[in-house]
Structure formats: C-alpha cells, structure tokens
Design a protein around this motif. Structure first.
Motif, PDB file in Angstrom:
ATOM      1  N   TRP A  30       7.336  -1.381  -8.444  1.00 21.26           N
ATOM      2  CA  TRP A  30       6.056  -1.734  -7.836  1.00 21.26           C
ATOM      3  C   TRP A  30       5.003  -1.693  -8.936  1.00 21.26           C
ATOM      4  CZ3 TRP A  30       6.091  -3.012  -2.671  1.00 21.26           C
ATOM      5  CH2 TRP A  30       7.226  -2.631  -1.941  1.00 21.26           C
ATOM      6  N   LEU A  31       4.315  -2.795  -9.133  1.00 25.11           N
ATOM      7  CA  LEU A  31       3.301  -2.873 -10.177  1.00 25.11           C
ATOM      8  C   LEU A  31       1.914  -2.888  -9.551  1.00 25.11           C
ATOM      9  CD1 LEU A  31       4.860  -5.638 -12.465  1.00 25.11           C
ATOM     10  CD2 LEU A  31       5.216  -3.184 -12.560  1.00 25.11           C
ATOM     11  N   THR A  32       1.008  -2.142 -10.143  1.00 20.12           N
ATOM     12  CA  THR A  32      -0.393  -2.228  -9.738  1.00 20.12           C
ATOM     13  C   THR A  32      -0.974  -3.527 -10.300  1.00 20.12           C
ATOM     14  OG1 THR A  32      -1.147  -1.122 -11.738  1.00 20.12           O
ATOM     15  CG2 THR A  32      -0.584   0.293  -9.855  1.00 20.12           C
ATOM     16  N   PRO A  33      -2.095  -3.995  -9.768  1.00 19.62           N
ATOM     17  CA  PRO A  33      -2.704  -5.190 -10.365  1.00 19.62           C
ATOM     18  C   PRO A  33      -2.884  -5.062 -11.882  1.00 19.62           C
ATOM     19  CG  PRO A  33      -3.779  -4.712  -8.279  1.00 19.62           C
ATOM     20  CD  PRO A  33      -2.827  -3.568  -8.540  1.00 19.62           C
ATOM     21  N   PHE A  56      17.553 -13.910   4.630  1.00 23.81           N
ATOM     22  CA  PHE A  56      16.420 -13.060   4.259  1.00 23.81           C
ATOM     23  C   PHE A  56      15.233 -13.459   5.128  1.00 23.81           C
ATOM     24  CE2 PHE A  56      18.999 -13.824   0.517  1.00 23.81           C
ATOM     25  CZ  PHE A  56      18.972 -12.657  -0.253  1.00 23.81           C
ATOM     26  N   ASN A  57      14.675 -12.510   5.869  1.00 21.99           N
ATOM     27  CA  ASN A  57      13.440 -12.720   6.637  1.00 21.99           C
ATOM     28  C   ASN A  57      12.440 -11.679   6.129  1.00 21.99           C
ATOM     29  OD1 ASN A  57      14.636 -14.729   8.430  1.00 21.99           O
ATOM     30  ND2 ASN A  57      15.767 -13.009   9.315  1.00 21.99           N
ATOM     31  N   ILE A  58      11.559 -12.098   5.244  1.00 25.65           N
ATOM     32  CA  ILE A  58      10.733 -11.154   4.477  1.00 25.65           C
ATOM     33  C   ILE A  58       9.264 -11.415   4.771  1.00 25.65           C
ATOM     34  CG2 ILE A  58      10.240 -10.220   2.194  1.00 25.65           C
ATOM     35  CD1 ILE A  58      13.248 -10.053   2.995  1.00 25.65           C
ATOM     36  N   THR A  59       8.552 -10.365   5.192  1.00 21.93           N
ATOM     37  CA  THR A  59       7.124 -10.481   5.500  1.00 21.93           C
ATOM     38  C   THR A  59       6.307  -9.858   4.376  1.00 21.93           C
ATOM     39  OG1 THR A  59       7.616 -10.353   7.857  1.00 21.93           O
ATOM     40  CG2 THR A  59       5.342  -9.951   7.211  1.00 21.93           C
ATOM     41  N   SER A  60       5.291 -10.595   3.901  1.00 19.01           N
ATOM     42  CA  SER A  60       4.470 -10.104   2.788  1.00 19.01           C
ATOM     43  C   SER A  60       3.113 -10.788   2.819  1.00 19.01           C
ATOM     44  CB  SER A  60       5.168 -10.401   1.455  1.00 19.01           C
ATOM     45  OG  SER A  60       4.354 -10.008   0.356  1.00 19.01           O
ATOM     46  N   PRO A  61       2.079 -10.122   2.275  1.00 14.27           N
ATOM     47  CA  PRO A  61       0.783 -10.793   2.133  1.00 14.27           C
ATOM     48  C   PRO A  61       0.753 -11.750   0.941  1.00 14.27           C
ATOM     49  CG  PRO A  61       0.652  -8.566   1.256  1.00 14.27           C
ATOM     50  CD  PRO A  61       2.024  -8.711   1.865  1.00 14.27           C
ATOM     51  N   LEU A  62       1.764 -11.685   0.085  1.00 16.44           N
ATOM     52  CA  LEU A  62       1.820 -12.493  -1.133  1.00 16.44           C
ATOM     53  C   LEU A  62       3.108 -13.313  -1.148  1.00 16.44           C
ATOM     54  CD1 LEU A  62       0.617  -9.723  -3.613  1.00 16.44           C
ATOM     55  CD2 LEU A  62      -0.671 -11.784  -3.005  1.00 16.44           C
ATOM     56  N   ASP A 112       0.822  -1.212   0.000  1.00 17.76           N
ATOM     57  CA  ASP A 112       0.000   0.000   0.000  1.00 17.76           C
ATOM     58  C   ASP A 112       0.854   1.261   0.000  1.00 17.76           C
ATOM     59  OD1 ASP A 112       0.859  -0.708   2.545  1.00 17.76           O
ATOM     60  OD2 ASP A 112      -0.852   0.211   3.568  1.00 17.76           O
ATOM     61  N   GLN A 113       2.039   1.193   0.627  1.00 16.40           N
ATOM     62  CA  GLN A 113       2.944   2.355   0.658  1.00 16.40           C
ATOM     63  C   GLN A 113       4.062   2.262  -0.385  1.00 16.40           C
ATOM     64  OE1 GLN A 113       4.360   3.372   4.674  1.00 16.40           O
ATOM     65  NE2 GLN A 113       2.667   2.174   5.525  1.00 16.40           N
ATOM     66  N   GLN A 114       4.144   1.118  -1.074  1.00 17.68           N
ATOM     67  CA  GLN A 114       5.230   0.853  -2.029  1.00 17.68           C
ATOM     68  C   GLN A 114       6.599   1.094  -1.374  1.00 17.68           C
ATOM     69  OE1 GLN A 114       4.454   2.818  -5.816  1.00 17.68           O
ATOM     70  NE2 GLN A 114       2.901   1.298  -6.299  1.00 17.68           N
ATOM     71  N   LYS A 115       6.772   0.412  -0.232  1.00 19.40           N
ATOM     72  CA  LYS A 115       8.019   0.545   0.534  1.00 19.40           C
ATOM     73  C   LYS A 115       8.425  -0.800   1.108  1.00 19.40           C
ATOM     74  CE  LYS A 115       7.548   5.248   2.374  1.00 19.40           C
ATOM     75  NZ  LYS A 115       7.283   6.022   3.595  1.00 19.40           N
ATOM     76  N   LEU A 116       9.735  -0.955   1.329  1.00 24.40           N
ATOM     77  CA  LEU A 116      10.255  -1.995   2.208  1.00 24.40           C
ATOM     78  C   LEU A 116      10.630  -1.315   3.517  1.00 24.40           C
ATOM     79  CD1 LEU A 116      12.707  -3.995  -0.123  1.00 24.40           C
ATOM     80  CD2 LEU A 116      10.284  -4.414   0.284  1.00 24.40           C
ATOM     81  N   VAL A 117      10.259  -1.929   4.637  1.00 22.51           N
ATOM     82  CA  VAL A 117      10.514  -1.340   5.952  1.00 22.51           C
ATOM     83  C   VAL A 117      11.078  -2.424   6.866  1.00 22.51           C
ATOM     84  CG1 VAL A 117       9.474  -0.261   7.983  1.00 22.51           C
ATOM     85  CG2 VAL A 117       8.661   0.350   5.700  1.00 22.51           C
ATOM     86  N   GLY A 118      12.112  -2.090   7.623  1.00 23.73           N
ATOM     87  CA  GLY A 118      12.651  -3.072   8.563  1.00 23.73           C
ATOM     88  C   GLY A 118      14.047  -2.701   9.026  1.00 23.73           C
TER      89      GLY A 118
END
Length: 616
Positions: free
Chosen positions: A122-125, A163-169, A34-40
């Motif tokens: 970042w690609l939109t649907p 790599f410890n990556i959190t994503s909904p996809l 939603d923010q088109q960002k990686l955070v961590g």
C-alpha cells in the motif's frame, strides 16, 4: 488432473490438494485504501479427486481475518490449524458428508486481509510519482497469495477466475476486463469486473489500483501507468512489444491470452517484472529513455508460455519456469537482433550466475538446478540461478542435439504440457520420448548425465559463447585493469557507439578485478564516461557498485539516493551489500530510512543480507 500425485509433490503448501482441487475462484473484494485492507468473500468450486475418503478441505492462509464459511450455501464448521512457519496456518473446513470422486462443492469464505499481509503493498500518495492518490498492488509469487485469500497456494493446481473488485480508483487484474459500473453500496466507488478463462495457479492472482491511465502500444497491447509517466512509457514500449510477440509466436505457437499489456508500477516494485497474465507488472527501471532495457518485456512475455501455460509443479523445479523463459527471451532477441546478441545476453547472464553461486557458496543447496525446499521459504532460494543455470541447461541440450532438432521439440513440449504443471522428471521423460525415433539424438540424450545437471551444486560447464559483441568491452576493461602500469588515459570516445548492455558488461568486468580500482580511478571513470549521470539504472547501479568496491566515498550519496528511489531487488540488494562493506553504519541508517518504501519481500531479503541470513 493426472499430474496430481499422492502425497502432494509441493512441499510448500499446507493444503490437501491431493484430495481436492479448486477449479474456479470468484473473488469479490473491496479495496479499502483508508484501512489498507481488502475485504469481501472468495468462492471456490472444489472437485473431489478421491472417492469419498476425506470430509475435510484444508487451505493455505497466512495472517488472514476469516469470517463465516458456507459450503453449498450452508454454514460450515471450520478451524485454524497450528501455525507452521514459514507457510502460515492451515484452514480446515469440515463437510457434513463424504463427497464422491469428481463431485463438486462450493465453498464461500468471508475474508479480510490484515496489516501482516505479505502480498500487498500500500503506497501513500507521497510514494507515487505524481503524489496525488494512494496506490495498491499485489505480488503473490511465490507463496503470498495465501495472505490475500484462503487458497491452494501451490503451482500444481490451476483454476479459472472471476474478479469483482470495488475501488475508488482504476483497477487492473490478471484477467480480461469485462465491465465497470458504479457501486450501489459505496458511493464514489466503481465495480471493476475481470474474467480469466485460462486456468492459472494462485501465484498469478494479481491486483493493482491507483491513479492509472492507459495508452495503446500495439494492436493487442496497452501500457498502463500514472498519468505523468504515460507518454514516456508509451514511447519506450511501442517500438518493440508487437515485434516480440510475433517473434515468439513463430518459435512456440500463437499467444493464448487475448491481450498482452504492461502495467508500469511505482518504483518500490521488487522485481524487474512479474508475469501476471494479461498484464505484466513491470518496474519503472525499464523506462531508461533509450529503449535499451525492454529485454525485460521479452522475458515477461515469454512467461505467457513458460510459467503461465506450462508451470513448475513446485518451487523446487523453478528452473522450468525461469530457465525456459530466459531461453525463450534470448531466442526472441536473436530473431530481432541476430544470433550474436543472444550470446551477448547469455554472457551477461553468466556473470549473474557466477555472482549468485559466489553469494551462496559453491556447495549450497540453492545452487542446484533442482533444489530441496522442504521446510524452507521459496523466497530464500530466489536468485539468478534457476534463470541462468536453467538457460544453460537448455542451451546445452540445444547444442547436444542440434538447433534445428531442438526447434521442433519446443512447440511439442509446450503443447504436451499446455494448461498443466510438471516437474523435472517429466521434462526428462518428454525429451527422451520425443527424440526416441532419432537414433543419434537418442543415444546422446540417454548417455547424457541428467543427474549431474539436476543435482550438482555450483556452476555448470561454461558454454563456448560467441564473444563478438563483448570483445570490444573486454579489451577496454583490460586497459582499466592495467591502468596504473600502462599509463592508459581514458577518453569519452572509448565508449562511443556502445549499447547500454555493452557498458553493463564492461562494468561487470571491472567489478571482477581482483585488485579494485582506486577511488581516484573510479571517480575518473564516472566523469569521463558520464556513468555518474546516466539515467539508465542498469548502468548507474553498476557504476555505483564499482565505486563502493573501490572505496570511493563520493558514490555514497548517489548510492543512498538511488536506494530511496528504486525498490527492485536486482539493484537494491547488491548496493546494500557494497555499501555495508564500505560503511556499515550508513548502510543500516539508509535501510532504516527507506525500509517502509520497499515491498515487504524486498525488505525481508535486505534484512537478511544486513543482519544475518536464515537461509545460509
């Protein structure tokens, strides 16, 4: 790290990697679509390679939002140094006290990417093939990893990675998958964990996340892509992937990375492929429904040895990555299809080399094998020259000493520098040392003009290629060259039985005509041979270039249509150049329409092509 010298031999990094080297990186990142960002946060383990002379660690960053920094668990002072284009901003981290030689420190950096990040798209649907979910992928080569996390963004330093990556996809990375679990902190998200035990440079850091599914294409390989494309991708790749791996293992030595997988990306990916370890990131343009474009996989697979295991120390010696990879790719093709096919592929490459030299100019710095990139952006020097001039250099050495002898050198070279980075001078020394006990080969190599090959701009001497697979298309091109005078009548049978790559050579020959086809002749070619309707983009893009050069306005619409469907620079840049010559306002209008579809790297290069070059 005996390969590190002082001062650093990579001019395209701001890091002080002659004082410190990152030996392990843990990347803990949330993908926020939603923010088109990686955070961590990112944790580096740094080893001191000087005896307490420096209390500062300097890392590369570019448009990053940096939070707190801890050194060995304690908050540390830090500052951003003045920005230096095109390399970004040095991040200076202060240590409380000097660190002894070979001692380590752990540096934990909180970080967010920003909208100016050049490594992520970042690609939109709507920009994906099935238009259901957003998508994100990275492209860190050459110096874009610094826009994802602070790092020593140089190919002269290699680290292991977690790599410890959190994503909904679903997530893919350049490590082996070791776990997936529901995220406690973010409902509906999963934590995907990967480990890369083979040390890699920062440019091979890779992430992708989206609506991705997988299918097996071999005993140690899967293809991953969008669900609606899975079956056609599986069919395209399952016949050849393991064959390619078996062929190159006989030429060099066994594959070192465990799995060899392919992620077929959405169409805006700017390259044919990116050799990210474990998972090659590939353009969908390889899916031609005829298995004729899978040479790209032979190339990216070859990078598992040249580039990923044995790496150029800086982008000034990029031919060590790409020239070797192109050489190995063609050795794979020869093992599977026969030696004439290797020469056939090299002939196609020679045309690409000629085009690149013409584009820059025969005296341009970027037409040398070893280039000067001090103060320059390595992306500006990206072309087919390191690939094809590098291949021809190695092919020349092979012919000079003899193929049987050169075949023994190949595994020696890749064993000597396994896990290391090198420059062209170390390569030369290794060749001379290896052949020193062979009086005949040693004399030939000592008399060889290394300096001329390394530093002369323009084209190298053209080898004597086996033309057996191109003679038939040269003959056909000759008929089109004399079309007006000879009364030649084209027939569908002219191209019956030709491989797609032979048609590519035919169209390249037509593009070389001093007198272009007329618009009527161009249209006739497209209709009779079916080029106008080809699903193989290698063929269709060249036919469109022929039409643009002929002034055939009927190809403008299919050209602009293709430019809105594919973001691979190999096709996009020449098509914009051709369209601009025929109708500049339409070229600019098309670019304005589709520029947000293109990857940032591609967009920047097309802007330079259309609106003036910073690299001339």
């Amino acid at each position: 790290m005996e390969s590190i010298i002082n001062p650093p031999r990579d001019p395209n990094t701001l890091s002080n990697y002659n004082n410190w080297v990152s030996t392990h990186v843990t990347a803990n990142l949330d993908i926020l679509f939603d923010q088109q960002k990686l955070v961590g946060n990112v944790i580096h383990k740094f080893k001191s390679i000087t005896n307490g002379e420096s209390q500062d660690i300097i890392l590369d960053t570019n448009h990053l939002d940096i939070g707190e920094i801890k050194v060995n668990g304690k908050q540390s002072e830090w500052e951003l140094l003045p920005r230096l284009e095109p390399y970004g901003t040095g991040l200076k981290i202060k240590l409380d006290s000097p660190v002894a030689l070979n001692e380590t420190v752990e540096v934990d950096i909180s970080v967010k990417t920003t909208e100016k990040c050049t490594a992520l798209q970042w690609l939109t649907p709507a920009q994906t093939s099935n238009k259901k979910h957003p998508y994100m992928f990275s492209q860190c080569q050459a110096i874009h990893a610094r826009s994802i996390f602070p790092c020593q963004d140089t190919p002269d330093v290699k680290s292991t990675f977690d790599f410890n990556i959190t994503s909904p996809l679903p997530v893919i990375s350049s490590g082996l998958h070791v776990g997936k679990s529901a995220s406690a902190a973010r409902p509906g998200h999963y934590l995907y964990q990967f480990h890369q035990k083979v040390p890699i440079p920062s440019y091979l850091f890779a992430l992708a996340s989206g609506d991705i599914v997988e299918a097996k294409i071999g005993p140690r390989s899967v293809v991953a892509t969008s669900p609606d494309k899975l079956e056609e991708c599986k069919w395209e790749l399952e016949a050849d992937t393991e064959k390619f791996i078996n062929a190159i293992e006989k030429i060099v030595y066994p594959y070192a990375w465990g799995e060899y997988n392919v992620l077929v990306l959405p169409p805006s990916f700017p390259y044919g492929g990116m050799e990210n370890p474990i998972f090659t990131f590939a353009t969908p343009s390889i899916i031609s429904k005829d298995r004729e474009n899978v040479d790209v996989i032979a190339h990216e697979l070859s990078h598992s040895w040249s580039g990923n295991l044995v790496t150029n120390a800086s982008w000034e010696h990029f031919w060590l990555n790409e020239g070797w990879t192109t050489y190995l790719e063609r050795r794979i093709l020869a093992a599977i299809h026969g030696e004439p096919y290797r020469h056939f592929s090299a002939i196609i490459g020679w045309k690409a080399l000629v085009d690149s030299v013409e584009h820059y100019g025969h005296d341009h710095e970027f037409t040398k094998l070893v280039v000067d990139l001090k103060g320059k952006d390595p992306d500006d020097a990206f072309s087919s020259i390191p690939y094809e001039k590098g291949f021809n250099f190695l092919f020349h050495l092979e012919n000079l000493v003899g193929k049987d002898k050169f075949d023994k050198f190949i595994p020696h070279y890749f064993t000597t520098f396994k896990g290391k980075s090198l420059d062209s001078y170390e390569f030369k020394t290794t060749v001379l040392d290896f052949f020193s006990s062979d009086a005949e080969a040693s004399k030939l190599l000592n008399d060889f003009d290394w300096e001329k090959w390394f530093y002369s701009p323009g084209l190298p001497p053209k080898p004597d290629f086996d033309t057996s697979l191109v003679d038939v298309v040269y003959e056909l091109a000759g008929k089109w060259r004399t079309f007006s005078e000879s009364g030649f009548i084209p027939k569908e049978s002219d191209i019956k039985g030709l491989m797609a790559n032979q048609i590519v050579v035919f169209l390249e020959q037509v593009l070389l005509f001093e007198k272009p086809l007329t618009p009527d002749q161009s249209q006739l070619m497209g209709q009779v041979y079916g080029f106008a309707k080809s699903e193989n983009v290698e063929v269709s893009n060249l036919y469109l270039q022929v039409g643009l050069k002929a002034g055939d306005r009927s190809v403008i619409e299919p050209t602009t249509d293709l430019l809105g469907r594919i973001g691979r620079m190999k096709f996009v840049r020449p098509l914009y150049r051709g369209l601009q010559k025929l109708d500049r306002p339409i070229a600019i209008e098309t670019f304005e329409k589709y520029k947000d579809f293109y990857h940032p790297i591609c967009r920047a290069m097309v802007e330079k092509d259309l609106f003036g070059k910073k690299n001339a």
